[in-house]
Design an enzyme around this catalytic site. Structure first.
Site, PDB file in Angstrom:
ATOM      1  N   ASP A  88       0.870  -1.163   0.000  1.00  0.00           N
ATOM      2  CA  ASP A  88       0.000   0.000   0.000  1.00  0.00           C
ATOM      3  C   ASP A  88       0.915   1.225   0.000  1.00  0.00           C
ATOM      4  O   ASP A  88       2.097   1.127   0.363  1.00  0.00           O
ATOM      5  CB  ASP A  88      -0.887  -0.020   1.254  1.00  0.00           C
ATOM      6  CG  ASP A  88      -1.699   1.254   1.414  1.00  0.00           C
ATOM      7  OD1 ASP A  88      -2.403   1.633   0.455  1.00  0.00           O
ATOM      8  OD2 ASP A  88      -1.604   1.880   2.485  1.00  0.00           O
ATOM      9  N   ASP A  97      -0.337   5.149   0.553  1.00  0.00           N
ATOM     10  CA  ASP A  97      -0.748   6.187   1.500  1.00  0.00           C
ATOM     11  C   ASP A  97      -0.795   5.640   2.922  1.00  0.00           C
ATOM     12  O   ASP A  97      -1.491   4.659   3.210  1.00  0.00           O
ATOM     13  CB  ASP A  97      -2.128   6.734   1.129  1.00  0.00           C
ATOM     14  CG  ASP A  97      -2.102   7.575  -0.136  1.00  0.00           C
ATOM     15  OD1 ASP A  97      -1.457   8.631  -0.124  1.00  0.00           O
ATOM     16  OD2 ASP A  97      -2.733   7.175  -1.138  1.00  0.00           O
TER      17      ASP A  97
END
Length: 225
Positions: free
Chosen positions: A14, A16
């Site tokens: 991932d 953010d």
């Protein structure tokens, strides 16, 4: 003793809140953009939209906006304001060093983000990790964002790695749900106390880490299938 490490060919990140400390900027942009349209969201819990993609956020708040504001205009406002302040972004501690260490260990890497292409490009430019990524998946590349499995399924397809031979690193419940639904094993990065303290987060993570530099010790190179 049983090896506590994951034998994996790939790590799918991932972005953010995991590799880059972007959640504060996302939050500032979100509330500022809503305020400009006269929409008060002060009643919402902190972190309520962490890991939630923009289309689902719009569905949750659209009823608060005046009729002349549509989703596309709102999304364009969000992206423009985020990109205007991208200079405030900073990598999570040790993000680049960990990505480099995994690369040196022969582990292929990709990112699977719930943000659109423009935001992901800005984030990756700040991080300086593009040379180490074999694939990048954004919200614009899939039919359904997280918590649907699409981003992780596509990342594994682009890597040429079966999901069960890949590990996802996530800081959100929706992200962990997506990774598990796609068949990846999961490492929960407990960076956000509003999220990491929830039972769902801990239940969805096969392992938990407090710092990114804990990750290389958990992942061992698996022989190619």
């Amino acid at each position: 003793m049983e090896d506590a490490r994951f034998a994996a060919e790939a790590v799918v990140w991932d972005v953010d809140g995991t590799l880059i400390d972007s959640e504060p900027l996302h939050e500032r942009v979100f509330y500022a953009t809503c305020r400009r349209h006269g929409v008060d969201l002060s009643d919402l819990d902190a972190g309520v939209f962490v890991g939630v993609h923009q289309y689902d956020v719009w569905e949750a708040v659209a009823h608060r906006f005046p009729p002349h504001v549509d989703r596309d205009a709102w999304l364009a406002d969000l992206d423009a304001e985020y990109l205007a302040d991208q200079g405030s972004l900073a990598a999570m501690p040790d993000a680049l060093a960990v990505v480099q260490a995994l690369d040196a260990a022969g582990i292929r890497q990709a990112c699977a983000s719930n943000s659109g292409a423009a935001v992901v490009a800005a984030n990756l430019a700040t991080l300086g990790i593009l040379p180490y990524l074999a694939a990048t998946v954004t919200l614009d590349d899939v039919a359904n964002g997280k918590p649907a499995p699409d981003p992780y399924a596509r990342a594994c397809m682009l890597l040429g790695v079966s999901p069960e031979r890949a590990v996802a690193v996530e800081d959100s419940i929706t992200g962990l749900m997506a990774a598990r639904a796609a068949g990846l094993r999961t490492i929960g990065f407990a960076a956000n106390p509003h999220i990491a303290g929830k039972p769902e987060f801990r239940a969805l993570a096969d392992r938990l880490i407090q710092r990114l530099d804990e990750l290389p010790a958990l992942v061992a190179t698996a022989p190619a299938a």
